[in-house]
Scaffold this motif. Structure first.
Motif, mmCIF file in Angstrom:
data_model
loop_
_atom_site.group_PDB
_atom_site.id
_atom_site.type_symbol
_atom_site.label_atom_id
_atom_site.label_comp_id
_atom_site.label_asym_id
_atom_site.label_seq_id
_atom_site.Cartn_x
_atom_site.Cartn_y
_atom_site.Cartn_z
ATOM 1 N N ALA A 36 -38.037 14.636 86.366
ATOM 2 C CA ALA A 36 -39.006 15.709 86.619
ATOM 3 C C ALA A 36 -40.186 15.199 87.440
ATOM 4 O O ALA A 36 -40.851 15.963 88.132
ATOM 5 N N ASN A 37 -40.443 13.891 87.352
ATOM 6 C CA ASN A 37 -41.508 13.265 88.135
ATOM 7 C C ASN A 37 -41.120 11.797 88.315
ATOM 8 O O ASN A 37 -41.638 10.927 87.614
ATOM 9 N N PRO A 38 -40.200 11.499 89.234
ATOM 10 C CA PRO A 38 -39.658 10.135 89.339
ATOM 11 C C PRO A 38 -40.705 9.069 89.622
ATOM 12 O O PRO A 38 -40.501 7.903 89.281
ATOM 13 N N GLN A 39 -41.827 9.437 90.232
ATOM 14 C CA GLN A 39 -42.862 8.446 90.530
ATOM 15 C C GLN A 39 -43.676 8.057 89.298
ATOM 16 O O GLN A 39 -44.459 7.103 89.337
ATOM 17 N N ALA B 178 -46.520 4.186 86.061
ATOM 18 C CA ALA B 178 -46.786 3.670 84.717
ATOM 19 C C ALA B 178 -46.716 2.147 84.708
ATOM 20 O O ALA B 178 -47.550 1.473 84.094
ATOM 21 N N ILE B 179 -45.727 1.607 85.413
ATOM 22 C CA ILE B 179 -45.606 0.142 85.491
ATOM 23 C C ILE B 179 -46.826 -0.453 86.191
ATOM 24 O O ILE B 179 -47.369 -1.479 85.763
ATOM 25 N N ALA B 180 -47.280 0.201 87.271
ATOM 26 C CA ALA B 180 -48.467 -0.283 87.984
ATOM 27 C C ALA B 180 -49.700 -0.253 87.087
ATOM 28 O O ALA B 180 -50.511 -1.188 87.098
ATOM 29 N N ALA B 181 -49.839 0.812 86.281
ATOM 30 C CA ALA B 181 -50.984 0.920 85.363
ATOM 31 C C ALA B 181 -50.925 -0.171 84.300
ATOM 32 O O ALA B 181 -51.948 -0.768 83.940
ATOM 33 N N VAL B 182 -49.732 -0.421 83.796
ATOM 34 C CA VAL B 182 -49.553 -1.468 82.783
ATOM 35 C C VAL B 182 -49.898 -2.839 83.365
ATOM 36 O O VAL B 182 -50.598 -3.644 82.727
ATOM 37 N N GLU B 183 -49.440 -3.117 84.591
ATOM 38 C CA GLU B 183 -49.751 -4.397 85.236
ATOM 39 C C GLU B 183 -51.255 -4.545 85.459
ATOM 40 O O GLU B 183 -51.823 -5.624 85.251
#
Length: 425
Positions: free
Chosen positions: A291-294, A299-304
């Motif tokens: 529904a929102n592939p990005q 999320a990974i970028a925010a976690v990093e």
């Protein structure tokens, strides 16, 4: 100043003095009925700290005038339990109140079991852990399980008022004048933990000087100093931690951004960046998906970013990611389709790979009929040609069931529907 802490002095002496827990002790409820029938059974009382588990256990024994002994499963030895059994034999029966019962080791457990079986001992175990996760089944099966809930603000204010007025074990001798705002702060800041509220009141009472008339005025400022911040109790290895993680994901899945941020805040207060990071990435792919592939890469970028920054700054990218995930359209179609395919495979519904799809990159493949009738899609209009890909036994199986919650998957659905329509023509 009395020697024992106020929280210990104000423990209830009978079932009628128990604060809160109406679901267990009010008229017609199970524990009340046990007392009325004089049939106290072994039980496990579990719930958050400061909800009155040990106090309730002692009140039950006192309500029935039964002798009791208070032990701790961690600090007290098997020898202490042997002494309790001997005392029980002298009295004919005894209530053994066992704090931290989830830490009971096998040696102590094996010693206690026969005495529970013959009713020489009635065990009341107290724990903050979920008994289904932490209590040995041999003990759990011999006990009733009762959950105690956090006390609400009115319950805590009732207990504080009782302590202020009590002239025997409470604080009546000090002539306290506690403002309503101070009472509200004690009750609010305790976060359901009565012990914390009573400790704060006691500190304020004994540390605030009296005026010329002998009155001790406790205002909001005094209350804030004595209960600066409630013990936000959150054990990263405890059951409550997993409850918060579960509520965190379910709130994001349910698109409630306010609840999502609340539970994020609780996990941040617990300092558990690892669990937050893992859960956010899982949510991005499990609940948002196509529904929102990005959402996944972001999320990974925010976690990093959060891992590089560390707390307290880590909360900033985490808040952005959680808000986006909560308000994103939701789709679980991709992994649900895979789960259905895996279910077929594990159930033996797989079949032979069609010959035209088999590997043909070796000498002799053509003689075996491998790959001969394969149609290369790029040689056809729109890079698509109708041919069979699934094994014969499941050739008409459809695992993917698209949703229309997001624009990306809507576009995928149009392509998917068009292909299926072309196949049927």
């Amino acid at each position: 100043m009395k020697q024992k802490p106020l929280a210990l002095r104000m423990r209830p002496t009978n079932i009628d003095e128990i604060i809160g827990q109406k679901h267990l002790v009010s008229e017609g409820k199970t524990i009340r009925r046990m007392v009325q029938a004089n049939r106290l059974a072994s039980m496990i009382l579990f719930g958050p700290p400061g909800t009155g588990k040990t106090s309730m256990a002692m009140a039950l024994a006192k309500s029935l005038s039964l002798p009791y002994k208070l032990l701790n499963a961690v600090t007290d030895k098997k020898k202490d339990m042997e002494i309790a059994v001997e005392e029980a034999k002298m009295h004919g029966r005894m209530v053994l109140i066992l704090d931290e019962v989830h830490r009971l080791d096998k040696g102590k457990q094996d010693f206690l079991l026969p005495h529970l079986e013959n009713n020489l001992l009635t065990l009341i175990g107290c724990t903050t852990s979920n008994p289904y996760h932490s209590i040995n089944p041999a003990i759990r099966s011999r006990c009733h399980l009762f959950e105690l809930y956090r006390l609400n603000k009115n319950d805590i204010k009732e207990a504080l008022s009782r302590a202020i007025a009590d002239d025997k074990e409470g604080l009546a001798e000090l002539e306290l004048d506690v403002s309503q705002k101070a009472m509200d702060h004690f009750a609010q800041a305790a976060n359901g933990d009565l012990r914390s509220a009573l400790n704060g009141l006691e500190l304020a009472a004994y540390s605030t000087p009296a005026d010329q008339k002998g009155l001790i005025h406790i205002d909001l400022e005094s209350a804030e100093e004595c209960v600066q911040k409630k013990s936000f109790t959150h054990d990263k290895d405890g059951d409550a931690h997993y409850d918060v993680l579960s509520a965190f994901q379910k709130s994001i899945r349910g698109s409630d951004v306010n609840a999502s941020l609340h539970y994020l805040g609780r996990l941040i207060e617990a300092g558990d960046l690892d669990s937050i990071a893992r859960r956010l990435v899982v949510i991005a792919y499990e609940d948002i998906g196509l529904a929102n592939p990005q959402a996944g890469p972001r999320a990974i970028a925010a976690v990093e970013a959060a891992e590089r920054l560390g707390f307290p700054e880590a909360r900033i990218p985490l808040a952005v990611a959680v808000s986006e995930l909560a308000l994103s359209p939701k789709s679980n179609t991709a992994y649900k389709a895979l789960d259905e395919a895996l279910s077929d495979i594990r159930s033996g519904r797989s079949g032979e790979v069609p010959k035209h799809l088999k590997d043909a990159h070796y000498q002799g493949a053509q003689e075996l009929g491998r790959g001969i009738e394969y149609k290369y899609p790029h040689n056809y209009d729109n890079a698509w040609v109708d041919q069979q890909y699934l094994p014969d036994t499941i050739k008409d199986k459809k695992y993917y069931k698209p949703k229309s919650t997001g624009k990306f998957e809507q576009a995928m659905k149009q392509i998917y529907d068009k292909i299926n329509q072309q196949k049927s023509n």
